[in-house]
Enzyme design. Structure first.
Site, PDB file in Angstrom:
ATOM      1  N   SER A   1      -2.745   7.817  -8.220  1.00  0.00           N
ATOM      2  CA  SER A   1      -3.488   8.571  -7.037  1.00  0.00           C
ATOM      3  C   SER A   1      -4.477   9.484  -7.438  1.00  0.00           C
ATOM      4  O   SER A   1      -4.261  10.127  -8.603  1.00  0.00           O
ATOM      5  CB  SER A   1      -2.474   9.330  -6.090  1.00  0.00           C
ATOM      6  OG  SER A   1      -1.866   8.241  -5.191  1.00  0.00           O
TER       7      SER A   1
ATOM      8  N   ARG B   1       0.138  14.739 -12.378  1.00  0.00           N
ATOM      9  CA  ARG B   1      -0.768  13.609 -11.895  1.00  0.00           C
ATOM     10  C   ARG B   1      -1.264  14.035 -10.410  1.00  0.00           C
ATOM     11  O   ARG B   1      -1.005  15.143  -9.811  1.00  0.00           O
ATOM     12  CB  ARG B   1       0.265  12.065 -11.737  1.00  0.00           C
ATOM     13  CG  ARG B   1       1.601  12.568 -10.739  1.00  0.00           C
ATOM     14  CD  ARG B   1       2.090  11.113 -10.686  1.00  0.00           C
ATOM     15  NE  ARG B   1       3.459  11.464  -9.972  1.00  0.00           N
ATOM     16  CZ  ARG B   1       4.879  11.757 -10.620  1.00  0.00           C
ATOM     17  NH1 ARG B   1       4.631  11.925 -12.030  1.00  0.00           N
ATOM     18  NH2 ARG B   1       5.722  11.806 -10.099  1.00  0.00           N
TER      19      ARG B   1
ATOM     20  N   GLU C   1       4.228  16.260  -6.042  1.00  0.00           N
ATOM     21  CA  GLU C   1       3.178  15.293  -6.186  1.00  0.00           C
ATOM     22  C   GLU C   1       2.016  15.535  -5.266  1.00  0.00           C
ATOM     23  O   GLU C   1       2.108  16.104  -4.169  1.00  0.00           O
ATOM     24  CB  GLU C   1       3.825  13.793  -5.877  1.00  0.00           C
ATOM     25  CG  GLU C   1       4.703  13.318  -6.875  1.00  0.00           C
ATOM     26  CD  GLU C   1       5.635  12.106  -6.515  1.00  0.00           C
ATOM     27  OE1 GLU C   1       5.574  11.316  -7.438  1.00  0.00           O
ATOM     28  OE2 GLU C   1       5.898  11.748  -5.463  1.00  0.00           O
TER      29      GLU C   1
ATOM     30  N   GLN D   1      -3.242   3.622  -2.725  1.00  0.00           N
ATOM     31  CA  GLN D   1      -2.453   2.984  -3.908  1.00  0.00           C
ATOM     32  C   GLN D   1      -2.354   1.640  -3.480  1.00  0.00           C
ATOM     33  O   GLN D   1      -1.874   1.141  -2.305  1.00  0.00           O
ATOM     34  CB  GLN D   1      -1.409   3.878  -3.957  1.00  0.00           C
ATOM     35  CG  GLN D   1      -1.708   5.081  -4.659  1.00  0.00           C
ATOM     36  CD  GLN D   1      -1.699   4.852  -6.056  1.00  0.00           C
ATOM     37  OE1 GLN D   1      -0.800   4.651  -6.746  1.00  0.00           O
ATOM     38  NE2 GLN D   1      -3.012   4.791  -6.657  1.00  0.00           N
TER      39      GLN D   1
ATOM     40  N   MET E   1       0.908  -1.313  -0.045  1.00  0.00           N
ATOM     41  CA  MET E   1      -0.094  -0.162  -0.016  1.00  0.00           C
ATOM     42  C   MET E   1       0.763   1.250  -0.021  1.00  0.00           C
ATOM     43  O   MET E   1       1.959   1.300   0.767  1.00  0.00           O
ATOM     44  CB  MET E   1      -0.981  -0.073   1.222  1.00  0.00           C
ATOM     45  CG  MET E   1      -1.665   1.219   1.312  1.00  0.00           C
ATOM     46  SD  MET E   1      -2.853   1.315   2.744  1.00  0.00           S
ATOM     47  CE  MET E   1      -1.526   1.412   4.261  1.00  0.00           C
ATOM     48  N   ASN E   2       0.492   2.272  -0.728  1.00  0.00           N
ATOM     49  CA  ASN E   2       1.050   3.515  -0.600  1.00  0.00           C
ATOM     50  C   ASN E   2       0.100   4.834  -0.360  1.00  0.00           C
ATOM     51  O   ASN E   2      -0.714   4.363   0.590  1.00  0.00           O
ATOM     52  CB  ASN E   2       2.108   3.867  -1.562  1.00  0.00           C
ATOM     53  CG  ASN E   2       1.918   3.806  -3.027  1.00  0.00           C
ATOM     54  OD1 ASN E   2       1.525   2.826  -3.529  1.00  0.00           O
ATOM     55  ND2 ASN E   2       2.085   4.792  -3.837  1.00  0.00           N
ATOM     56  N   ASP E   3       0.026   5.689  -1.173  1.00  0.00           N
ATOM     57  CA  ASP E   3      -0.789   6.838  -0.909  1.00  0.00           C
ATOM     58  C   ASP E   3      -2.186   6.364  -0.602  1.00  0.00           C
ATOM     59  O   ASP E   3      -2.687   5.806  -1.422  1.00  0.00           O
ATOM     60  CB  ASP E   3      -0.785   7.862  -2.132  1.00  0.00           C
ATOM     61  CG  ASP E   3       0.620   7.905  -2.761  1.00  0.00           C
ATOM     62  OD1 ASP E   3       1.472   7.537  -2.740  1.00  0.00           O
ATOM     63  OD2 ASP E   3       0.341   8.415  -4.046  1.00  0.00           O
TER      64      ASP E   3
HETATM   65  N1  DQQ Z   1       2.497   7.385  -5.916  1.00  0.00           N
HETATM   66  C1  DQQ Z   1       1.470   7.394  -6.888  1.00  0.00           C
HETATM   67  C2  DQQ Z   1       1.612   8.758  -7.757  1.00  0.00           C
HETATM   68  C3  DQQ Z   1       2.032   9.844  -6.913  1.00  0.00           C
HETATM   69  C4  DQQ Z   1       3.067   8.701  -6.178  1.00  0.00           C
HETATM   70  C5  DQQ Z   1       1.953   6.070  -7.527  1.00  0.00           C
HETATM   71  C6  DQQ Z   1       3.375   9.501  -4.441  1.00  0.00           C
HETATM   72  O1  DQQ Z   1       0.352   9.009  -8.308  1.00  0.00           O
HETATM   73  O2  DQQ Z   1       2.599  10.670  -7.318  1.00  0.00           O
HETATM   74  O3  DQQ Z   1       1.721   5.032  -6.780  1.00  0.00           O
HETATM   75  O4  DQQ Z   1       3.649   8.590  -3.617  1.00  0.00           O
END
Ligand code: DQQ
Length: 474
Positions: free
Chosen positions: A95, A157, A213, A50, A32-34
């Site tokens: 994201s 983005r 971002e 994410q 998992m990220n954002d």
């Molecule tokens: N993570 C997403 C992008 C964003 C970045 C891709 C920031 O949309 O810019 O996983 O962690």
């Protein structure tokens, strides 16, 4: 392919992992990220994120989904968005945010194509079954052209969208070639047709980084606040905020600061029905990919934080008050009691105050081994006015070359040091005096103890520690 394991079984299987948090949100497993698409719908909070559903490393971005009544206890829902082969998001659903479009829940996100996700366009999707399943707009992408002034075509983005009257506005993360990170401002009558207005803000490449971002732009009190996440090449000062005025589509910042000096990245905010501006942030891992693969999971969401501006327009963050409902056994120590604590545990909420009238070190050590040699010190140096998190793991680092992060935390004359520490397995969220945030991860945790100690006990004014319960019914 093996049949998919039920989410609860996966959670149960991983529950014995000492590094895995108990009261912070994570998906059942994998990457998992954002945080994405935060929205309150019929009173419930929806968190999208994410997610790589097929492994514990970043790849093949989807949007995971969970729902909560209280921002703490979450129910896993099916993946909300997956890449569509041949579509504008075939290489990844990056994201974005969620809005209420006249009663229709709508997600606005970046679709990517290309081997390195280098073709980035903005897409929308809507739901007619209370946010469970999502239909991508057949005319996607709705925005595929960067302003010429960007001088590049790759980084474009993370739409953040809000409504003012009948008009929608979108802030997009980007950069201007050789100038610095930038947020571009667009408007639309219908979320489909977008018109470029102007840059909302352009940074200085040396001070604010190359690419911005995940912008957030919102009114807080009588100020407007822009939050951006910047690739600085390390974990220091990568989430920045600016506060100032906004008129005729132009933002004029009057002050700026660092939202978090540690592992928190790509935060996203929502305004809830109590008018609270609430922020979630991805807490990055701080261990090698092989260790993440072996663990089977990676990435944690911060405890949601309520944002405010203080009298100096500094952005303050406070864990949501609802967190108190997870507090269990309580320990209280007064000024004379800091020498020996009878507290241990890896899921703790700690509130401490120290006098700072005399030079010296003060703070709290957590995750201390039985002999005290392995530990994580959260320590303030009154003379230099710097706050550090110092991980002391003698078998990995020589005791004199500990792994440390050391950041400025100026206090006014006579102002006590106030520490809020949320320890949860490998996660430690540290907020000093409401305004300096230094999230960290502790790897490896000692296996022979998890004690808490006071650093600089004579300066202690008060210390409260609560054992925290798990948010999962496993
Ligand atoms: N993570 C997403 C992008 C964003 C970045 C891709 C920031 O949309 O810019 O996983 O962690």
């Amino acid at each position: 392919m093996l049949p998919k394991e039920p989410a609860l079984t996966t959670r149960q299987r991983l529950a014995g992992d000492r590094h895995r948090p108990r009261y912070h949100f994570q998906p059942p497993s994998n990457w998992m990220n954002d945080p994405n698409g935060l929205i309150q719908w019929n009173g419930q909070y929806h968190l999208f994120y994410q997610h790589n559903p097929n492994g514990p490393l970043w790849a093949d971005m989807h949007w995971g989904h969970a729902v909560s009544d209280d921002l703490l206890h979450w129910t896993d829902l099916p993946v909300a968005l997956a890449p569509t082969p041949g579509g504008p998001d075939e290489a990844g659903v990056f994201s974005g945010c969620a809005v209420n479009n006249n009663g229709v829940p709508t997600l606005i996100y970046t679709g990517t194509r290309g081997e390195h996700n280098e073709i980035q366009t903005q897409c929308i999707a809507s739901s007619d079954d209370a946010l469970l399943t999502w239909r991508k707009y057949p005319g996607n992408p709705v925005l595929d052209r960067m302003p010429d002034e960007a001088g590049q075509t790759r980084d474009f983005r993370d739409p953040f969208v809000w409504q003012d009257g009948d008009t929608w506005y979108m802030a997009l993360g980007s950069r201007i070639q050789d100038v610095g990170g930038a947020v571009f401002l667009y408007r639309s009558p219908d979320l489909i047709h977008w018109e470029y207005l102007n840059p909302l803000l352009v940074g200085d490449i040396h001070r604010h980084g190359v690419t911005w971002e995940c912008p957030n732009f919102f009114k807080l009190g009588d100020q407007w606040v822009l939050i951006i996440s910047s690739h600085m090449g390390n974990y220091t000062a990568s989430v920045l905020y600016f506060a100032g005025s906004y008129e005729n589509h132009r933002f004029t910042p009057r002050c700026e600061g660092v939202l978090d000096y540690g592992t928190l990245y790509a935060p996203l905010t929502l305004l809830d029905d109590r008018e609270r501006r609430i922020l979630f942030g991805w807490l990055r891992e701080d261990r090698p990919a092989e260790a993440q693969k072996a663990a089977g999971w990676s990435g944690v969401q911060s405890i949601p934080r309520v944002l405010s501006l203080d009298a100096h327009n500094r952005l303050n963050t406070a864990p949501i008050p609802e967190l108190a409902t997870l507090r269990g056994r309580h320990y209280h120590y007064g000024p004379q009691d800091g020498a020996a604590l009878a507290v241990s545990g890896l899921a703790l909420d700690i509130v401490a105050a120290f006098e700072t009238t005399a030079a010296g070190l003060c703070g709290i050590s957590v995750a201390c081994s039985g002999d005290g040699r392995k530990r994580t010190d959260i320590v303030y140096d009154v003379a230099t006015q710097r706050l550090a998190v110092r991980k002391i793991t003698p078998e990995l680092f020589d005791i004199t070359t500990t792994q440390a992060r050391d950041v400025p935390h100026p206090l006014a004359a006579g102002e006590p040091l106030q520490l809020r520490i949320l320890l949860d397995g490998s996660v430690v969220e540290i907020i000093a005096n409401g305004r300096t945030s230094l999230t960290s991860r502790i790897y490896p945790l000692p296996t022979d103890g998890d004690h808490v100690q006071v650093i600089g006990a004579p300066a202690l004014q008060s210390l409260d520690i609560w054992e925290m319960s798990s948010i999962w019914h496993l």
